[in-house]
Design an enzyme around this catalytic site. Sequence first.
Site, PDB file in Angstrom:
ATOM      1  N   LYS A  79       3.796   8.337 -12.228  1.00 39.18           N
ATOM      2  CA  LYS A  79       4.071   6.960 -11.825  1.00 39.18           C
ATOM      3  C   LYS A  79       5.312   6.880 -10.944  1.00 39.18           C
ATOM      4  O   LYS A  79       5.348   6.126  -9.977  1.00 39.18           O
ATOM      5  CB  LYS A  79       4.220   6.070 -13.052  1.00 39.18           C
ATOM      6  CG  LYS A  79       2.868   5.801 -13.679  1.00 39.18           C
ATOM      7  CD  LYS A  79       2.962   4.963 -14.914  1.00 39.18           C
ATOM      8  CE  LYS A  79       1.555   4.669 -15.421  1.00 39.18           C
ATOM      9  NZ  LYS A  79       1.558   4.149 -16.771  1.00 39.18           N
ATOM     10  N   LYS A  98      -6.695   0.304  -6.862  1.00 38.79           N
ATOM     11  CA  LYS A  98      -5.959  -0.823  -6.287  1.00 38.79           C
ATOM     12  C   LYS A  98      -4.763  -0.323  -5.478  1.00 38.79           C
ATOM     13  O   LYS A  98      -4.343  -0.969  -4.533  1.00 38.79           O
ATOM     14  CB  LYS A  98      -5.554  -1.845  -7.357  1.00 38.79           C
ATOM     15  CG  LYS A  98      -4.640  -1.318  -8.418  1.00 38.79           C
ATOM     16  CD  LYS A  98      -4.338  -2.409  -9.430  1.00 38.79           C
ATOM     17  CE  LYS A  98      -3.625  -1.865 -10.647  1.00 38.79           C
ATOM     18  NZ  LYS A  98      -4.373  -0.862 -11.413  1.00 38.79           N
ATOM     19  N   LYS A 102     -11.015   7.794  -3.766  1.00 36.44           N
ATOM     20  CA  LYS A 102     -11.241   7.155  -5.069  1.00 36.44           C
ATOM     21  C   LYS A 102     -10.909   5.662  -4.958  1.00 36.44           C
ATOM     22  O   LYS A 102      -9.876   5.306  -4.390  1.00 36.44           O
ATOM     23  CB  LYS A 102     -10.316   7.813  -6.101  1.00 36.44           C
ATOM     24  CG  LYS A 102     -10.278   7.105  -7.452  1.00 36.44           C
ATOM     25  CD  LYS A 102      -9.282   7.774  -8.391  1.00 36.44           C
ATOM     26  CE  LYS A 102      -9.256   7.145  -9.757  1.00 36.44           C
ATOM     27  NZ  LYS A 102      -8.296   6.142 -10.050  1.00 36.44           N
TER      28      LYS A 102
END
Length: 327
Positions: free
Chosen positions: A112, A195, A192
């Site tokens: 992340k 968002k 892929k």
Amino acid sequence: MKKTILSGITPSGRLHIGNYFGAMRQHIELQDQGDAYYFIANYHALTSRHDGALMERHTLDIAIDYLALGLDPSHCVFFAQSDVPQVTELAWILGSLTPMSLMEKAVSYKDKVAQGMTPNVGLFTYPILQAADILIYHSDIVPVGADQKQHIEITRDLAVKFNLAYDGDFLRLPEASIVEAVATVPGIDGRKMSKSYGNTIGIFDEGRELKEKVMAIVTDSTPLEEPKNPDTCNVFALIRLFAEADQRDAIAERYRAGGYGYGHAKKDLLGLIEDRFADARARRKELAADEDRVRRILAEGGSMARERAETVMEPVRRATGLIRSFH
Ligand code: ADP
Ligand code: TRP
């Protein structure tokens, strides 16, 4: 005894068809195969979103989406994570038993941060909160994507550590049930669908917006009359998800025969998407017009979840010697 199934959904934006085939569809199917608990993980979302109004909006929107797609509150317990404060209570207790090295090994934090998220402590200790989410209901089975496998292993580790430290079977060890996405659903640019790539087709997109997105799906430039390979085509990868077997085979045949262009394939795909989600779209509109009903559903789910959480938390509190002078 019925197994307890639990999963969490992070409210972080509009849901797309990758989410549907990779996660939501399985959640909805599983609601009849055990005591299912599904929650909207708003405490988790807080690690990256700090706009209160938007948080509430996303939470309600995701609730509406799930209900519209067939999650049935009379078949499962559906609630917001923040309606169960026992979760944060347990997370603190587990955190006090968590070796730093265990968190340092967790890959999702590094991923992340690499994606540009702010490295805050909440993000770092996210797996401990997730462990509390799972352990607080004595969950048996946790259906998640493969990327979440490590979090379930950490959860099991922490349950063992607690049970050993306080010498009892306080927390039940869960099993991951890895939801194999039918395939990675490609987005309109062929990567892929995600968002973060801005290449999604929303489950509830409709009309012109939906049409424009479908027409924008990237294909090669084989001329209309020539035979085409369905297995390397992004449009067909989506058709495959939506079509019944015989329809899928018929379309594949047309690809191979030639005389069937990508424009035709996109039109077929558009029709399939519209049909698949037509009922859900109508239900979504009804639910969106009656948000009080949605709030009531979450409130009822929250109350059931709290009750269950308290039965697990109470012995944990006693074992840890944490005095509580109110009820
Ligand atoms: P996003 O990549 O859009 O941020 P999330 O990471 O929030 O999506 O994913 C939520 C769930 O949807 C996960 O269980 C994930 O495995 C599934 N999912 C997301 N994108 C896809 C995709 N393109 N194909 C299959 N499953 C997906
Ligand atoms: N971390 C999960 C995700 O990103 C969401 C989640 C939070 C979850 N708590 C959970 C999933 C507990 C399963 C069980 O998708």
